[in-house]
Design a protein around this motif. Sequence first.
Motif, PDB file in Angstrom:
ATOM      1  N   ALA A  19       0.818  -1.220   0.000  1.00 31.30           N
ATOM      2  CA  ALA A  19       0.000   0.000   0.000  1.00 31.30           C
ATOM      3  C   ALA A  19       0.847   1.264   0.000  1.00 31.30           C
ATOM      4  O   ALA A  19       0.584   2.190  -0.770  1.00 31.30           O
ATOM      5  CB  ALA A  19      -0.938  -0.005   1.206  1.00 31.30           C
ATOM      6  N   VAL A  20       1.881   1.296   0.853  1.00 30.05           N
ATOM      7  CA  VAL A  20       2.671   2.515   0.995  1.00 30.05           C
ATOM      8  C   VAL A  20       3.758   2.605  -0.077  1.00 30.05           C
ATOM      9  O   VAL A  20       3.850   3.591  -0.819  1.00 30.05           O
ATOM     10  CB  VAL A  20       3.291   2.592   2.399  1.00 30.05           C
ATOM     11  CG1 VAL A  20       4.181   3.828   2.522  1.00 30.05           C
ATOM     12  CG2 VAL A  20       2.198   2.618   3.463  1.00 30.05           C
ATOM     13  N   GLN A  21       4.591   1.570  -0.179  1.00 29.97           N
ATOM     14  CA  GLN A  21       5.734   1.638  -1.094  1.00 29.97           C
ATOM     15  C   GLN A  21       5.336   1.406  -2.551  1.00 29.97           C
ATOM     16  O   GLN A  21       5.714   2.186  -3.429  1.00 29.97           O
ATOM     17  CB  GLN A  21       6.789   0.622  -0.663  1.00 29.97           C
ATOM     18  CG  GLN A  21       7.412   0.928   0.697  1.00 29.97           C
ATOM     19  CD  GLN A  21       8.504  -0.058   1.067  1.00 29.97           C
ATOM     20  OE1 GLN A  21       8.769  -1.028   0.361  1.00 29.97           O
ATOM     21  NE2 GLN A  21       9.158   0.190   2.204  1.00 29.97           N
ATOM     22  N   LEU A  22       4.606   0.331  -2.807  1.00 25.08           N
ATOM     23  CA  LEU A  22       4.243   0.001  -4.188  1.00 25.08           C
ATOM     24  C   LEU A  22       2.952   0.677  -4.636  1.00 25.08           C
ATOM     25  O   LEU A  22       2.775   0.930  -5.832  1.00 25.08           O
ATOM     26  CB  LEU A  22       4.120  -1.515  -4.349  1.00 25.08           C
ATOM     27  CG  LEU A  22       5.395  -2.324  -4.064  1.00 25.08           C
ATOM     28  CD1 LEU A  22       5.110  -3.821  -4.176  1.00 25.08           C
ATOM     29  CD2 LEU A  22       6.509  -1.911  -5.013  1.00 25.08           C
ATOM     30  N   GLY A  23       2.049   0.943  -3.706  1.00 23.70           N
ATOM     31  CA  GLY A  23       0.782   1.581  -4.059  1.00 23.70           C
ATOM     32  C   GLY A  23      -0.132   0.722  -4.894  1.00 23.70           C
ATOM     33  O   GLY A  23      -0.972   1.233  -5.643  1.00 23.70           O
ATOM     34  N   TRP A  24      -0.003  -0.587  -4.771  1.00 25.73           N
ATOM     35  CA  TRP A  24      -0.808  -1.495  -5.593  1.00 25.73           C
ATOM     36  C   TRP A  24      -2.196  -1.736  -5.005  1.00 25.73           C
ATOM     37  O   TRP A  24      -3.167  -1.898  -5.745  1.00 25.73           O
ATOM     38  CB  TRP A  24      -0.090  -2.843  -5.736  1.00 25.73           C
ATOM     39  CG  TRP A  24       1.140  -2.787  -6.589  1.00 25.73           C
ATOM     40  CD1 TRP A  24       1.590  -1.716  -7.312  1.00 25.73           C
ATOM     41  CD2 TRP A  24       2.089  -3.835  -6.787  1.00 25.73           C
ATOM     42  NE1 TRP A  24       2.743  -2.031  -7.960  1.00 25.73           N
ATOM     43  CE2 TRP A  24       3.085  -3.332  -7.660  1.00 25.73           C
ATOM     44  CE3 TRP A  24       2.205  -5.142  -6.338  1.00 25.73           C
ATOM     45  CZ2 TRP A  24       4.169  -4.096  -8.081  1.00 25.73           C
ATOM     46  CZ3 TRP A  24       3.279  -5.899  -6.742  1.00 25.73           C
ATOM     47  CH2 TRP A  24       4.257  -5.386  -7.605  1.00 25.73           C
ATOM     48  N   LEU A  25      -2.292  -1.792  -3.689  1.00 20.05           N
ATOM     49  CA  LEU A  25      -3.535  -2.205  -3.045  1.00 20.05           C
ATOM     50  C   LEU A  25      -3.938  -1.196  -1.975  1.00 20.05           C
ATOM     51  O   LEU A  25      -3.076  -0.587  -1.330  1.00 20.05           O
ATOM     52  CB  LEU A  25      -3.373  -3.594  -2.399  1.00 20.05           C
ATOM     53  CG  LEU A  25      -3.091  -4.756  -3.356  1.00 20.05           C
ATOM     54  CD1 LEU A  25      -2.728  -6.003  -2.559  1.00 20.05           C
ATOM     55  CD2 LEU A  25      -4.282  -5.028  -4.256  1.00 20.05           C
ATOM     56  N   PRO A  26      -5.243  -1.013  -1.772  1.00 21.89           N
ATOM     57  CA  PRO A  26      -5.709  -0.134  -0.689  1.00 21.89           C
ATOM     58  C   PRO A  26      -5.544  -0.816   0.663  1.00 21.89           C
ATOM     59  O   PRO A  26      -5.520  -2.047   0.754  1.00 21.89           O
ATOM     60  CB  PRO A  26      -7.184   0.078  -1.034  1.00 21.89           C
ATOM     61  CG  PRO A  26      -7.568  -1.156  -1.779  1.00 21.89           C
ATOM     62  CD  PRO A  26      -6.361  -1.564  -2.560  1.00 21.89           C
ATOM     63  N   SER A  27      -5.441  -0.010   1.698  1.00 14.61           N
ATOM     64  CA  SER A  27      -5.239  -0.563   3.037  1.00 14.61           C
ATOM     65  C   SER A  27      -6.300  -0.120   4.033  1.00 14.61           C
ATOM     66  O   SER A  27      -6.222  -0.501   5.204  1.00 14.61           O
ATOM     67  CB  SER A  27      -3.860  -0.145   3.570  1.00 14.61           C
ATOM     68  OG  SER A  27      -3.766   1.264   3.666  1.00 14.61           O
ATOM     69  N   ILE A  28      -7.265   0.673   3.603  1.00 18.15           N
ATOM     70  CA  ILE A  28      -8.282   1.196   4.518  1.00 18.15           C
ATOM     71  C   ILE A  28      -9.661   1.017   3.895  1.00 18.15           C
ATOM     72  O   ILE A  28      -9.856   1.317   2.704  1.00 18.15           O
ATOM     73  CB  ILE A  28      -8.047   2.683   4.834  1.00 18.15           C
ATOM     74  CG1 ILE A  28      -6.712   2.871   5.568  1.00 18.15           C
ATOM     75  CG2 ILE A  28      -9.175   3.253   5.681  1.00 18.15           C
ATOM     76  CD1 ILE A  28      -6.380   4.312   5.861  1.00 18.15           C
ATOM     77  N   GLY A  29     -10.608   0.535   4.699  1.00 16.03           N
ATOM     78  CA  GLY A  29     -11.994   0.450   4.248  1.00 16.03           C
ATOM     79  C   GLY A  29     -12.237  -0.714   3.307  1.00 16.03           C
ATOM     80  O   GLY A  29     -11.380  -1.586   3.094  1.00 16.03           O
ATOM     81  N   ASN A  30     -13.430  -0.729   2.737  1.00 17.79           N
ATOM     82  CA  ASN A  30     -13.828  -1.810   1.831  1.00 17.79           C
ATOM     83  C   ASN A  30     -14.478  -1.284   0.559  1.00 17.79           C
ATOM     84  O   ASN A  30     -15.293  -1.977  -0.063  1.00 17.79           O
ATOM     85  CB  ASN A  30     -14.800  -2.755   2.536  1.00 17.79           C
ATOM     86  CG  ASN A  30     -16.117  -2.083   2.899  1.00 17.79           C
ATOM     87  OD1 ASN A  30     -16.198  -0.853   2.963  1.00 17.79           O
ATOM     88  ND2 ASN A  30     -17.144  -2.889   3.146  1.00 17.79           N
ATOM     89  N   GLN A  31     -14.116  -0.076   0.141  1.00 24.58           N
ATOM     90  CA  GLN A  31     -14.741   0.513  -1.033  1.00 24.58           C
ATOM     91  C   GLN A  31     -14.108   0.036  -2.336  1.00 24.58           C
ATOM     92  O   GLN A  31     -14.774  -0.052  -3.357  1.00 24.58           O
ATOM     93  CB  GLN A  31     -14.658   2.043  -0.952  1.00 24.58           C
ATOM     94  CG  GLN A  31     -15.318   2.635   0.286  1.00 24.58           C
ATOM     95  CD  GLN A  31     -16.789   2.274   0.381  1.00 24.58           C
ATOM     96  OE1 GLN A  31     -17.518   2.307  -0.609  1.00 24.58           O
ATOM     97  NE2 GLN A  31     -17.240   1.914   1.583  1.00 24.58           N
ATOM     98  N   HIS A  32     -12.828  -0.260  -2.316  1.00 24.53           N
ATOM     99  CA  HIS A  32     -12.123  -0.697  -3.516  1.00 24.53           C
ATOM    100  C   HIS A  32     -12.391  -2.183  -3.772  1.00 24.53           C
ATOM    101  O   HIS A  32     -12.529  -2.961  -2.825  1.00 24.53           O
ATOM    102  CB  HIS A  32     -10.617  -0.454  -3.354  1.00 24.53           C
ATOM    103  CG  HIS A  32      -9.844  -0.544  -4.624  1.00 24.53           C
ATOM    104  ND1 HIS A  32      -9.393  -1.755  -5.142  1.00 24.53           N
ATOM    105  CD2 HIS A  32      -9.429   0.405  -5.496  1.00 24.53           C
ATOM    106  CE1 HIS A  32      -8.729  -1.539  -6.260  1.00 24.53           C
ATOM    107  NE2 HIS A  32      -8.734  -0.238  -6.499  1.00 24.53           N
ATOM    108  N   PRO A  33     -12.483  -2.608  -5.058  1.00 24.02           N
ATOM    109  CA  PRO A  33     -12.739  -4.037  -5.346  1.00 24.02           C
ATOM    110  C   PRO A  33     -11.692  -4.969  -4.753  1.00 24.02           C
ATOM    111  O   PRO A  33     -12.009  -6.133  -4.443  1.00 24.02           O
ATOM    112  CB  PRO A  33     -12.725  -4.084  -6.880  1.00 24.02           C
ATOM    113  CG  PRO A  33     -13.087  -2.708  -7.308  1.00 24.02           C
ATOM    114  CD  PRO A  33     -12.498  -1.795  -6.282  1.00 24.02           C
ATOM    115  N   LEU A  34     -10.451  -4.494  -4.593  1.00 23.61           N
ATOM    116  CA  LEU A  34      -9.380  -5.333  -4.051  1.00 23.61           C
ATOM    117  C   LEU A  34      -9.089  -5.019  -2.588  1.00 23.61           C
ATOM    118  O   LEU A  34      -8.053  -5.431  -2.060  1.00 23.61           O
ATOM    119  CB  LEU A  34      -8.105  -5.147  -4.878  1.00 23.61           C
ATOM    120  CG  LEU A  34      -8.184  -5.536  -6.357  1.00 23.61           C
ATOM    121  CD1 LEU A  34      -6.865  -5.256  -7.054  1.00 23.61           C
ATOM    122  CD2 LEU A  34      -8.562  -7.007  -6.505  1.00 23.61           C
TER     123      LEU A  34
END
Length: 331
Positions: free
Chosen positions: A179-194
Amino acid sequence: MASPEQGGATPPPATTSSHGFGWYVLRQLGVRLRQLIVLLLVVSTVLFMLLRSTGNPALVMAGENATPQQIAEIEAFYGLDRPLPVQYVTFLSQLARADFGTSFSSNRVALELVLERIPATIQLAVVAIALNLLLSLFIGGFLGARPWRPERRATLVAVLIMQGIPAFVIGLLLIQIFAVQLGWLPSIGNQHPLAALLPALTLASFLLPRTIRLTAANVEDAMSQQYVRTARAGGAPGAVVLWRHAMPNALLGTLALVGVQFGFLMGGSLIVETIFAWPGLGLLLVQGVRSTDFPVIQASVFVIATLVYVINAVVDILFPLIDPRLKARWS
């Protein structure tokens, strides 16, 4: 009674052939329902007593600058000024109607708040179980099918190391990397599909070591059975022997464990849901504890205890449908 090793006769397995598997299910449902009622009564009573010993929620609701009169008014409004036995009797009467009262924080019905969070927790548990099962089959199959290979020991050491790492540490590492370094995946909540991927991986990392070890042991045992040796003698490739002959039987014990793990995830994901701000039951329970919200805490624990027990009971009752050896007892 003498055991078979002592020369005694082995007693025949208890069956209900005159009624069949359906009668077995109905009987088990009745037994489990009685157990569930007793469990919920005990859990709710213990929780009621513990909550009343932790402090006065009226102080939290009134704020730091509240006067004694304001605190007394809040206590009277929520019935917190009544004697403890009177509060307990009122609590039991409400419990019989599945009425946990109104949330102190949001002024909404506590049970409605809890029920709204169940889908998010189930979603997270399903994804975590799927990842756990998928990885366990491949890694456990590799370890069990090649017990003599040197790479098996290295893989097993890695699995044991993973077992000693707390899940929240892995969660923080996943957030930092993906989430922080690569920015590939969200880390907060459940709004994003991944959005469920990182918290589900965190939960799966806690389940994986035990599932992998069990699967590997079952595969290794299955690979030594006569039907596997027969398949090998018939010229079947190694992959066919593993996945078509050994794995289906080795999978039975793994599925039983996964069923228990699914029940655990329904109530054991408090820390993970808090780290990832996942709007599930665990996060709601943590928020309720922080705000001393008695109705939300009681409703959350009640629902979690019910879900965990029901899931484990269903796995126990329906497992004979998965295992042909057990199903034969009820035919």
